[in-house]
Design an enzyme around this catalytic site. Sequence first.
Site, PDB file in Angstrom:
ATOM      1  N   GLY A 119       2.972  -1.178   4.227  1.00  0.00           N
ATOM      2  CA  GLY A 119       2.943   0.244   3.884  1.00  0.00           C
ATOM      3  C   GLY A 119       4.352   0.728   3.588  1.00  0.00           C
ATOM      4  N   GLY A 120       4.986   1.334   4.597  1.00  0.00           N
ATOM      5  CA  GLY A 120       6.297   1.985   4.420  1.00  0.00           C
ATOM      6  C   GLY A 120       7.318   1.143   3.667  1.00  0.00           C
ATOM      7  N   GLY A 174       2.662   2.182  10.724  1.00  0.00           N
ATOM      8  CA  GLY A 174       3.603   3.290  10.567  1.00  0.00           C
ATOM      9  C   GLY A 174       4.298   3.680  11.853  1.00  0.00           C
ATOM     10  N   SER A 198       3.642  -2.216  10.162  1.00  0.00           N
ATOM     11  CA  SER A 198       5.097  -2.261  10.347  1.00  0.00           C
ATOM     12  C   SER A 198       5.722  -3.587   9.932  1.00  0.00           C
ATOM     13  CB  SER A 198       5.464  -1.891  11.788  1.00  0.00           C
ATOM     14  OG  SER A 198       5.052  -0.561  12.063  1.00  0.00           O
ATOM     15  N   GLU A 248      -5.233  -5.008  10.452  1.00  0.00           N
ATOM     16  CA  GLU A 248      -4.182  -4.008  10.646  1.00  0.00           C
ATOM     17  C   GLU A 248      -4.432  -3.251  11.948  1.00  0.00           C
ATOM     18  OE1 GLU A 248      -2.209  -2.851   6.708  1.00  0.00           O
ATOM     19  OE2 GLU A 248      -4.010  -1.649   6.903  1.00  0.00           O
ATOM     20  N   HIS A 267      -9.355   1.150   4.997  1.00  0.00           N
ATOM     21  CA  HIS A 267      -8.028   1.252   5.614  1.00  0.00           C
ATOM     22  C   HIS A 267      -8.109   2.168   6.835  1.00  0.00           C
ATOM     23  CE1 HIS A 267      -3.894   2.535   6.255  1.00  0.00           C
ATOM     24  NE2 HIS A 267      -3.583   1.357   5.760  1.00  0.00           N
ATOM     25  N   GLU A 315      -6.419   4.556   7.870  1.00  0.00           N
ATOM     26  CA  GLU A 315      -6.301   6.004   7.630  1.00  0.00           C
ATOM     27  C   GLU A 315      -7.592   6.571   7.048  1.00  0.00           C
ATOM     28  OE1 GLU A 315      -2.658   5.588   5.483  1.00  0.00           O
ATOM     29  OE2 GLU A 315      -1.757   4.962   7.378  1.00  0.00           O
ATOM     30  N   ASN A 339       0.865  -1.179   0.000  1.00  0.00           N
ATOM     31  CA  ASN A 339       0.000   0.000   0.000  1.00  0.00           C
ATOM     32  C   ASN A 339       0.898   1.224   0.000  1.00  0.00           C
ATOM     33  OD1 ASN A 339      -1.774   2.067   0.560  1.00  0.00           O
ATOM     34  ND2 ASN A 339      -2.204   1.427   2.664  1.00  0.00           N
ATOM     35  N   TRP A 340       0.965   1.887  -1.150  1.00  0.00           N
ATOM     36  CA  TRP A 340       1.892   3.019  -1.271  1.00  0.00           C
ATOM     37  C   TRP A 340       1.349   4.290  -0.624  1.00  0.00           C
ATOM     38  CZ3 TRP A 340       3.826   2.487  -7.067  1.00  0.00           C
ATOM     39  CH2 TRP A 340       4.652   1.369  -7.160  1.00  0.00           C
ATOM     40  N   LYS A 341       0.117   4.299  -0.225  1.00  0.00           N
ATOM     41  CA  LYS A 341      -0.497   5.494   0.374  1.00  0.00           C
ATOM     42  C   LYS A 341      -0.255   6.696  -0.564  1.00  0.00           C
ATOM     43  CE  LYS A 341       0.129   3.255   4.764  1.00  0.00           C
ATOM     44  NZ  LYS A 341       0.208   3.368   6.204  1.00  0.00           N
TER      45      LYS A 341
HETATM   46  P1  PGA Z   1       3.013   0.276   7.588  1.00  0.00           P
HETATM   47  O1  PGA Z   1       1.544   0.480   6.987  1.00  0.00           O
HETATM   48  O2  PGA Z   1       3.572  -1.000   6.995  1.00  0.00           O
HETATM   49  O3  PGA Z   1       3.786   1.490   7.154  1.00  0.00           O
HETATM   50  O4  PGA Z   1       2.867   0.170   9.074  1.00  0.00           O
HETATM   51  C1  PGA Z   1       0.687  -0.608   6.783  1.00  0.00           C
HETATM   52  C2  PGA Z   1      -0.610  -0.139   6.170  1.00  0.00           C
HETATM   53  O5  PGA Z   1      -1.087   0.942   6.544  1.00  0.00           O
HETATM   54  O6  PGA Z   1      -1.198  -0.818   5.303  1.00  0.00           O
END
Ligand code: PGA
Length: 255
Positions: free
Chosen positions: A233-234, A172, A212, A166, A95, A97, A8-10
Amino acid sequence: MTKIVAGNWKMHHGPAQARDFFRSFVPDLPEEGGPRVLVFPPVIALEAVVGSDDRPDSVGVGVQNVHYEDSGAFTGETSAGMAKEVGATHALIGHSERRHVFGESDEDVRRKVAAVIRNGLVPVVCVGETLEERRGGRLEEVILRQLDAALEVLSGTTAEFLVAYEPVWAIGTGETATPEDASQAHGVLKGRLAESLSSERAGAVPVLYGGSVKPGNARDLMRAPGVDGVLVGGASLDPDQFARICEAGAAAATD
Ligand code: PGA
């Protein structure tokens, strides 16, 4: 069983960076037994990713969010049909966020899941508790309530879908759920899937862990009982790290 590794590149990697990513993304995967890989670029980079000659055909592409209507006066929004038109096959829905930064409710999630399947995309339904909810002993209640909103739509269909667990406190933050924490939550979610769907269908719904995930913890997470893959994500922004997580998925499938 084949694992799934999704990135997930956000709000990172516009079209040019997205193309660059695939020039450097070269996982060392066995011919058989590699994970199913998916990336979720920002909507503005979808076409660049779909059209990139450097993207292996095996890497699927999804959209991070859609509106629940198919068209209309919704400035700034994207419909599931539009995402499908440019080549997306999957859609992240709910998600954390979206829920916590943009105020999306379970009802929004329900309507978005309906829009996604109506338009022939595969939803990846994200659920997860906050630290406060976990400390208050409400983990099960929260993730089941979130899953139930999606199941209201999905249980009456034969549509393919995925679930991503999640925990909000692990996204994050560098804090990762332990493989045992992930297994426990996945067990709760799989129990609900088994109650709500035919056993054949329930068994076919992958449940991913996200929060993470890094090259160093991906294999242990993916070998944990009930963890069918990861949503990253990251670490999915860096082609080398993401490649190493894909390799961990291949290794975990044979553990
Ligand atoms: P993260 O994000 O790996 O940066 O913790 C995961 C996500 O939000 O899908």
